[in-house]
Design an enzyme around this catalytic site. Structure first.
Site, PDB file in Angstrom:
ATOM      1  N   ASP A 177       0.752  -1.309  -0.037  1.00 18.14           N
ATOM      2  CA  ASP A 177      -0.074  -0.015   0.117  1.00 18.14           C
ATOM      3  C   ASP A 177       0.905   1.240  -0.104  1.00 18.14           C
ATOM      4  O   ASP A 177       2.100   1.137   0.276  1.00 18.14           O
ATOM      5  CB  ASP A 177      -1.041  -0.134   1.288  1.00 18.14           C
ATOM      6  CG  ASP A 177      -0.324  -0.556   2.404  1.00 18.14           C
ATOM      7  OD1 ASP A 177       1.070  -0.327   2.648  1.00 18.14           O
ATOM      8  OD2 ASP A 177      -1.067  -0.841   3.405  1.00 18.14           O
ATOM      9  N   GLU A 211      -9.494  -2.034   5.191  1.00 16.00           N
ATOM     10  CA  GLU A 211     -10.166  -1.635   6.277  1.00 16.00           C
ATOM     11  C   GLU A 211     -11.318  -2.656   6.332  1.00 16.00           C
ATOM     12  O   GLU A 211     -12.097  -3.146   5.323  1.00 16.00           O
ATOM     13  CB  GLU A 211     -10.485  -0.300   6.237  1.00 16.00           C
ATOM     14  CG  GLU A 211      -9.351   0.824   6.250  1.00 16.00           C
ATOM     15  CD  GLU A 211      -8.669   0.842   7.765  1.00 16.00           C
ATOM     16  OE1 GLU A 211      -8.391  -0.248   8.237  1.00 16.00           O
ATOM     17  OE2 GLU A 211      -8.279   2.283   7.897  1.00 16.00           O
ATOM     18  N   HIS A 251      -7.069  -4.992  10.005  1.00 16.54           N
ATOM     19  CA  HIS A 251      -6.637  -4.455   8.390  1.00 16.54           C
ATOM     20  C   HIS A 251      -5.327  -5.109   8.066  1.00 16.54           C
ATOM     21  O   HIS A 251      -4.770  -5.337   9.194  1.00 16.54           O
ATOM     22  CB  HIS A 251      -6.792  -3.215   8.234  1.00 16.54           C
ATOM     23  CG  HIS A 251      -5.602  -2.271   8.700  1.00 16.54           C
ATOM     24  ND1 HIS A 251      -5.941  -0.800   9.034  1.00 16.54           N
ATOM     25  CD2 HIS A 251      -4.184  -2.491   8.954  1.00 16.54           C
ATOM     26  CE1 HIS A 251      -4.622  -0.571   9.449  1.00 16.54           C
ATOM     27  NE2 HIS A 251      -3.654  -1.568   9.473  1.00 16.54           N
TER      28      HIS A 251
END
Ligand code: PGA
Length: 244
Positions: free
Chosen positions: A68, A144, A139
């Site tokens: 990410d 999420e 998460h």
């Protein structure tokens, strides 16, 4: 069934995780590694750098894909995950910079960026070994809790609790980006092997819930129970609810 490797403490967890990653790269020098940021894997990266310096491990043929990146932070921002990875790992090992992939936090077109990221992983042959940490809300990457599992790489609206937890790095909550790009659960679940790292008492409850609770998109890590080759590498404090 998840395999569990119980470590004594953070240092032991880091060393055991580094051993798994190192074995992966020795067995398959051109491995595709899925990498994670956060405080948890820092010790693993340190250990790998140490072994690299001693000549025990060669990353020259490895490719890496990070989970990410924050939306709006460029490579040079001190809190961007690109910068984190450079500082904590990439600058100190011989991974070819052409083979390092991290979602672009300042893309012109985020939909395109998400699709391209997935395509690049597919072109590389998929992820051989994915390293994961776990957030306090369950998460993984920045997937999420929500009403369904998000399959594809996507833009996430970060939860208040995630922004609050990460504000320790930014100084104040307002400076923490509200959005991130995260690899989707589909790609994570397609990794051939996964190691999930957890350390400390503060992760014990969510780790237990993820490993033994019902599979629930409000506990994103719980889907890992369905993965055929997942190993949890956690220290005693993180496994205290586990009873083993
Ligand atoms: P941490 O973060 O390693 O800093 O605890 C884990 C995560 O949020 O995924």
């Amino acid at each position: 069934m998840m395999k569990i490797i119980k470590a004594k403490d953070y240092k032991d967890m880091s060393r055991k995780a580094a051993n798994i990653l190192s074995a992966q790269v020795i067995l398959k020098p051109d491995s595709v590694l899925g990498l994670a940021t956060g405080s948890t894997p820092i010790g693993m990266y340190k250990q790998l750098i140490d072994w690299y310096r001693k000549g025990d491990i060669d990353f020259s043929k490895v490719s890496t894909f990070n989970l990410d990146e924050y939306v709006g932070l460029d490579d040079s921002h001190p809190q961007s995950y690109r910068k984190f990875m450079q500082d904590n790992f990439f600058n100190d090992v011989n991974i070819n910079s052409d083979n390092i992939y991290i979602p672009n936090g300042i893309a012109n077109n985020y939909d395109c960026e998400c699709r391209n990221y997935e395509n690049r992983i597919a072109l590389a042959g998929g992820i051989d070994l994915q390293v994961l940490g776990i957030g306090h809300n369950g998460h993984i990457g920045f997937n999420e809790p929500k009403e369904h599992f998000e399959r594809d790489t996507h833009i996430v609206c970060l939860k208040y609790e995630t922004r609050k937890a990460n504000s320790r790095f930014f100084g104040k909550l307002d400076d923490v980006p509200r959005h991130a790009i995260s690899m989707g659960m589909g790609i994570i679940m397609k990794a051939k092997r996964i190691i999930l790292l957890a350390s400390g008492e503060r992760k014990a409850e969510i780790l237990h819930k993820s490993m033994y609770g019902k599979i629930d998109p409000y506990v994103p890590a719980s889907i890992l129970q369905l993965h055929p080759d997942i190993t949890v590498v956690a220290d005693e404090n993180a496994l205290q609810s586990d009873g083993i």
